[in-house]
Write a protein that holds these residues in place. Structure first.
Motif, mmCIF file in Angstrom:
data_model
loop_
_atom_site.group_PDB
_atom_site.id
_atom_site.type_symbol
_atom_site.label_atom_id
_atom_site.label_comp_id
_atom_site.label_asym_id
_atom_site.label_seq_id
_atom_site.Cartn_x
_atom_site.Cartn_y
_atom_site.Cartn_z
ATOM 1 N N LYS A 113 -0.266 6.835 -8.644
ATOM 2 C CA LYS A 113 -0.542 5.276 -8.741
ATOM 3 C C LYS A 113 -1.956 5.168 -9.563
ATOM 4 O O LYS A 113 -1.953 4.037 -10.315
ATOM 5 C CB LYS A 113 -0.352 4.586 -7.334
ATOM 6 C CG LYS A 113 1.027 4.822 -6.557
ATOM 7 C CD LYS A 113 0.565 4.096 -5.157
ATOM 8 C CE LYS A 113 1.901 4.172 -4.446
ATOM 9 N NZ LYS A 113 1.489 3.704 -3.048
ATOM 10 N N ARG B 145 -6.042 7.219 -3.509
ATOM 11 C CA ARG B 145 -5.866 6.361 -4.700
ATOM 12 C C ARG B 145 -7.340 5.656 -4.696
ATOM 13 O O ARG B 145 -7.817 5.403 -5.758
ATOM 14 C CB ARG B 145 -4.815 5.291 -4.614
ATOM 15 C CG ARG B 145 -4.642 4.348 -5.624
ATOM 16 C CD ARG B 145 -3.421 3.329 -5.388
ATOM 17 N NE ARG B 145 -3.489 2.340 -6.145
ATOM 18 C CZ ARG B 145 -2.597 1.455 -6.371
ATOM 19 N NH1 ARG B 145 -1.745 1.315 -5.491
ATOM 20 N NH2 ARG B 145 -2.550 0.531 -7.298
ATOM 21 N N ARG B 146 -7.889 5.082 -3.567
ATOM 22 C CA ARG B 146 -9.058 4.325 -3.455
ATOM 23 C C ARG B 146 -9.991 5.085 -3.750
ATOM 24 O O ARG B 146 -11.203 4.595 -4.520
ATOM 25 C CB ARG B 146 -9.040 3.811 -1.974
ATOM 26 C CG ARG B 146 -7.997 2.640 -1.551
ATOM 27 C CD ARG B 146 -8.050 1.973 -0.360
ATOM 28 N NE ARG B 146 -6.830 1.218 0.051
ATOM 29 C CZ ARG B 146 -6.653 0.489 0.828
ATOM 30 N NH1 ARG B 146 -7.782 0.138 1.763
ATOM 31 N NH2 ARG B 146 -5.379 -0.233 0.963
ATOM 32 N N ARG C 23 0.834 -1.233 -0.034
ATOM 33 C CA ARG C 23 0.081 -0.050 0.050
ATOM 34 C C ARG C 23 0.795 1.291 0.050
ATOM 35 O O ARG C 23 0.560 2.101 -0.709
ATOM 36 C CB ARG C 23 -0.807 -0.064 1.182
ATOM 37 C CG ARG C 23 -1.943 1.130 1.364
ATOM 38 C CD ARG C 23 -2.402 1.169 2.826
ATOM 39 N NE ARG C 23 -1.552 1.382 3.724
ATOM 40 C CZ ARG C 23 -1.741 1.442 4.960
ATOM 41 N NH1 ARG C 23 -2.710 1.053 5.668
ATOM 42 N NH2 ARG C 23 -0.597 2.187 5.817
ATOM 43 N N ASP C 24 1.887 1.256 0.639
ATOM 44 C CA ASP C 24 2.749 2.388 1.056
ATOM 45 C C ASP C 24 3.847 2.586 0.020
ATOM 46 O O ASP C 24 4.836 3.349 0.370
ATOM 47 C CB ASP C 24 3.454 2.504 2.423
ATOM 48 C CG ASP C 24 2.116 2.878 3.245
ATOM 49 O OD1 ASP C 24 1.024 2.994 2.878
ATOM 50 O OD2 ASP C 24 2.171 2.380 4.613
ATOM 51 N N TRP D 269 -3.134 7.048 1.083
ATOM 52 C CA TRP D 269 -3.661 5.728 0.242
ATOM 53 C C TRP D 269 -4.986 6.026 0.132
ATOM 54 O O TRP D 269 -5.650 5.240 -0.781
ATOM 55 C CB TRP D 269 -3.255 4.592 0.943
ATOM 56 C CG TRP D 269 -3.581 4.263 2.383
ATOM 57 C CD1 TRP D 269 -2.505 4.456 3.252
ATOM 58 C CD2 TRP D 269 -4.673 4.159 3.018
ATOM 59 N NE1 TRP D 269 -3.239 4.703 4.581
ATOM 60 C CE2 TRP D 269 -4.550 4.321 4.240
ATOM 61 C CE3 TRP D 269 -5.863 3.711 2.739
ATOM 62 C CZ2 TRP D 269 -5.284 3.682 5.518
ATOM 63 C CZ3 TRP D 269 -6.959 3.161 3.383
ATOM 64 C CH2 TRP D 269 -6.615 3.403 4.978
ATOM 65 N N GLU E 55 -0.036 9.035 -4.412
ATOM 66 C CA GLU E 55 -0.957 8.288 -4.769
ATOM 67 C C GLU E 55 -1.900 8.468 -6.102
ATOM 68 O O GLU E 55 -2.563 7.720 -6.456
ATOM 69 C CB GLU E 55 -1.880 8.204 -3.382
ATOM 70 C CG GLU E 55 -1.349 7.695 -2.025
ATOM 71 C CD GLU E 55 -1.106 6.367 -2.297
ATOM 72 O OE1 GLU E 55 -1.785 5.613 -2.991
ATOM 73 O OE2 GLU E 55 0.043 5.753 -1.709
#
Length: 726
Positions: free
Chosen positions: A450, A398-399, A39-40, A395, A447
């Motif tokens: 990503k 990103r979600r 995740r990181d 994070w 993020e």
């Protein structure tokens, strides 16, 4: 029929509880198995070509001039004057941006942003909120700002409404009054017609959820209405209709000739289930997003109406709470729904933090938590900020971007513009070294990277909030969001770049996080060149007498007469410095002492026994010098080389590669910004080692200087085309 109806209700209930077959579950399934390390993990890559970088401001937070140029009172003027903001502070002067357009654009040039997102104060243009009260001076202020941005190659992005309603409209109920829809449409139409020839991106509203929630629900924001049962829902209803009418006004009357885009900037947290093993918590996290983001996004991007789960929850509360209805949700007519659906050319997102969400029984409590039957909290390991609602959870962005792409953009492939992201520091801390903001910014931008490169989400812009510290709503000046520090103790409101400004500039320069592979320049190996024979005397005769005769007869009036005009095209503007006056680092990384180092440390004739040991510290603060040069928009920079930084004892045999590397970095960066380096080889700072052997009095200095020059030409001359010997 009853059986089918019962089965459908059970299926609907099952979907709500378990989150099956919906966007949230899809995204949650994608990320739930990530380890913390996965995740990181930091992505060392760059954004796609053409990605846009922005920063922002808000009219009432920075402009000041609260009653100047005919501007009308806003709800935030009233809020501050009634002593409702922190420490009775007001936005009367704020950052004084009303008088400092050139100053603000100077800072934007230094940052290297592509775009600047700012809001228009409705009351500065229409003091009463209506066209018949139009203030030409107010419109001229925004003309000046827009023109200055375009002249500097910065795209203006305009928000029509960022919380500062004219008080005259609030006196009639503000956003709860249905008549405001037509008033906003007329205001938007004026802005499109006045500024749309230059402004190509428009946000109708910025963070309207905050208006409904904090302005008319909890009352902690202006206008301070505390009515979550009815007013907050009515406000959202009227804002959505106002947005739609503004979009249609542009689409019908201006799009064909102006070619711009109109959207809305919605704010949302990311909702993470408190217990991932509980389907009811996963469903609660979904409801959280529908009550925050979906409240506005669903009508615009999905079907013209509020989310089904939001409507279902309201209906359930009506049945369960017969004595005290916690929510009164207005209903769109079919015509209104059709009018709202599809009224966005992009998806604007403001995102700052995340929440852990669990299922709960909200009972008959008004507000999203109560009506939505969820409870939101934070993980104690998340990094806090000066704001009690913003925690650093990178994070989550990103979600959330994946969720938006899946929920709202799977049919209409519109781009996502991140229209706001940032965190505050406390007013009292050393805000120039804002390490926490730097860490936050770097992580959140990564993020977004990503989501773009790894997940295929179409993110096209990132906006850091904000350009400078300002009046932060009910928090007044107690929190600092800016990339630039504003000294609110001084009437002129000076701004100073923080370390986060330099970091953001570097990220923009790299278009992300790809390490720049700068060219490695080694010291040139060239043989010692003997000096050339003396040149013949100049054959150009002295023109002193001719010049004297031309000007000696001028009258005092003509001598002082001011000439209005411009220099020829291609005229070059520059600025200069000299090594010993600004570099400092007098003995850093192998540098030898110069005669000025010796002089300042051995004489008592300099006031306060000052010396150049640190000077402006340009040796260690190259980014800051480059920031100012970019902001000034100079075409050339004349600087001098420190002879003893390159040859510590003045001769080639003592070559100091770290000194050479410093000047290579400076020259390379100047060229990257289209600033021509103009190099002075000698500006008074002879190596002390040469002075000890009689310095310039020695004939040997001719060959020694020639060798130093030869080295510099060979090492830097592929990029430096203008040289001054001394």
């Amino acid at each position: 029929v009853e059986e089918l109806s019962s089965e459908r209700d059970e299926c609907s209930h099952h979907t709500r509880v378990t989150g099956l077959r919906n966007s949230y579950q899809t995204v949650w399934d994608k990320f739930k198995s990530q380890t913390t390390a996965e995740r990181d993990l930091f992505l060392q890559k760059s954004f796609p070509f053409g990605f846009q970088w922005a920063t922002s401001s808000v009219s009432f937070k920075v402009e000041g001039g609260w009653s100047e140029g005919g501007k009308g009172e806003t709800i935030w003027d009233r809020f501050g004057h009634e002593g409702l903001a922190f420490a009775n502070q007001t936005a009367d002067l704020a950052c004084d941006s009303y008088r400092k357009v050139d100053y603000d654009v100077y800072l934007l040039r230094g940052l290297q942003v592509d775009t600047y997102q700012f809001s228009i104060s409705w009351a500065r243009i229409f003091p009463t909120g209506y066209r018949q009260s139009q203030s030409e001076k107010g419109a001229q202020y925004y003309d000046q700002l827009i023109n200055a941005l375009i002249a500097s190659g910065i795209q203006p992005i305009v928000t029509l409404y960022h919380w500062d309603l004219p008080q005259a409209l609030q006196n009639y109920g503000g956003w709860t009054n249905a008549s405001i829809v037509e008033a906003f449409k007329d205001y938007a139409d004026f802005c499109f017609s006045r500024f749309g020839d230059r402004v190509k991106i428009w946000n109708t509203f910025n963070s309207p959820w905050v208006v409904s929630h904090a302005g008319y629900g909890t009352g902690v924001h202006a206008p301070g209405v505390k009515d979550y049962v009815e007013s907050s829902y009515q406000v959202t209803h009227n804002i959505l209709k106002s947005h739609a009418e503004a979009w249609h006004a542009y689409n019908d009357n201006y799009r064909k000739t102006q070619g711009g885009k109109v959207g809305i900037a919605l704010n949302s947290d990311w909702a993470e289930p408190s217990d991932p093993a509980k389907p009811e918590d996963v469903a609660a996290a979904d409801r959280y997003l529908q009550f925050m983001l979906g409240w506005f996004a669903h009508p615009i991007f999905v079907d013209g109406d509020y989310p089904a789960i939001l409507k279902d929850q309201v209906e359930q509360k009506k049945t369960a709470c017969s004595d005290s209805v916690p929510a009164k949700l207005p209903v769109f007519t079919p015509t209104e729904s059709q009018r709202i659906l599809g009224t966005a050319d992009f998806f604007g997102l403001n995102h700052y933090t995340s929440r852990l969400v669990s299922n709960s029984n909200g009972g008959c409590t008004p507000g999203p938590d109560g009506v939505g039957d969820f409870h939101a909290t934070v993980d104690p390991t998340w990094s806090p900020t000066a704001s009690d609602w913003i925690y650093s959870v990178p994070w989550g962005l990103r979600r959330l971007l994946n969720y938006i792409s899946t929920e709202y953009l799977n049919v209409n492939k519109l781009p996502i513009y991140i229209t706001g992201n940032g965190m505050p520091t406390d007013y009292s801390v050393d805000s120039l070294t804002d390490t926490s903001i730097m860490n936050y910014m770097r992580s959140y931008i990564n993020e977004a990277l990503k989501a773009t490169l790894t997940d295929g989400v179409d993110v096209q812009r990132f906006t850091v909030q904000s350009l400078m510290d300002g009046f932060e709503a009910n928090q007044g000046y107690s929190q600092r969001f800016g990339l630039h520090y504003v000294n609110f103790e001084v009437g002129s409101r000076p701004r100073t770049p923080k370390q986060s400004a330099y970091l953001y500039s570097e990220i923009i320069e790299q278009n992300g996080f790809t390490s720049q592979k700068s060219k490695k320049f080694k010291a040139a190996e060239r043989p010692l060149t003997r000096r050339l024979a003396a040149l013949p005397p100049s054959e150009v005769p002295s023109q002193a007498k001719v010049v004297w005769e031309k000007f000696s007869s001028q009258s005092n009036f003509h001598r002082k007469f001011y000439h209005y005009g411009t220099f020829p095209e291609g005229f070059s503007w520059g600025i200069s410095s000299s090594a010993y006056q600004i570099e400092g680092g007098w003995n850093a990384d192998g540098k030898g002492p110069s005669i000025w180092d010796t002089f300042t440390q051995t004489t008592d004739t300099i006031p306060d026994k000052a010396n150049g040991n640190v000077a402006c510290d340009s040796y260690n603060r190259l980014n800051e010098d480059l920031y100012m040069l970019r902001a000034l928009r100079v075409k050339s920079y004349r600087f001098s080389l420190s002879w003893s930084r390159i040859f510590p004892d003045g001769t080639r045999k003592s070559l100091n590669q770290k000194g050479v590397d410093y000047y290579n970095r400076l020259i390379d960066r100047l060229i990257a910004y289209n600033i021509k380096p103009m190099v002075t080889l000698y500006h008074w700072d002879l190596p002390e080692a040469l002075q000890k052997v009689n310095g310039w009095e020695s004939a040997e200095m001719i060959d020694i200087f020639n060798d130093y020059c030869d080295f510099c030409f060979a090492t830097f001359g592929d990029r430096v085309k203008f040289w001054i010997t001394g």
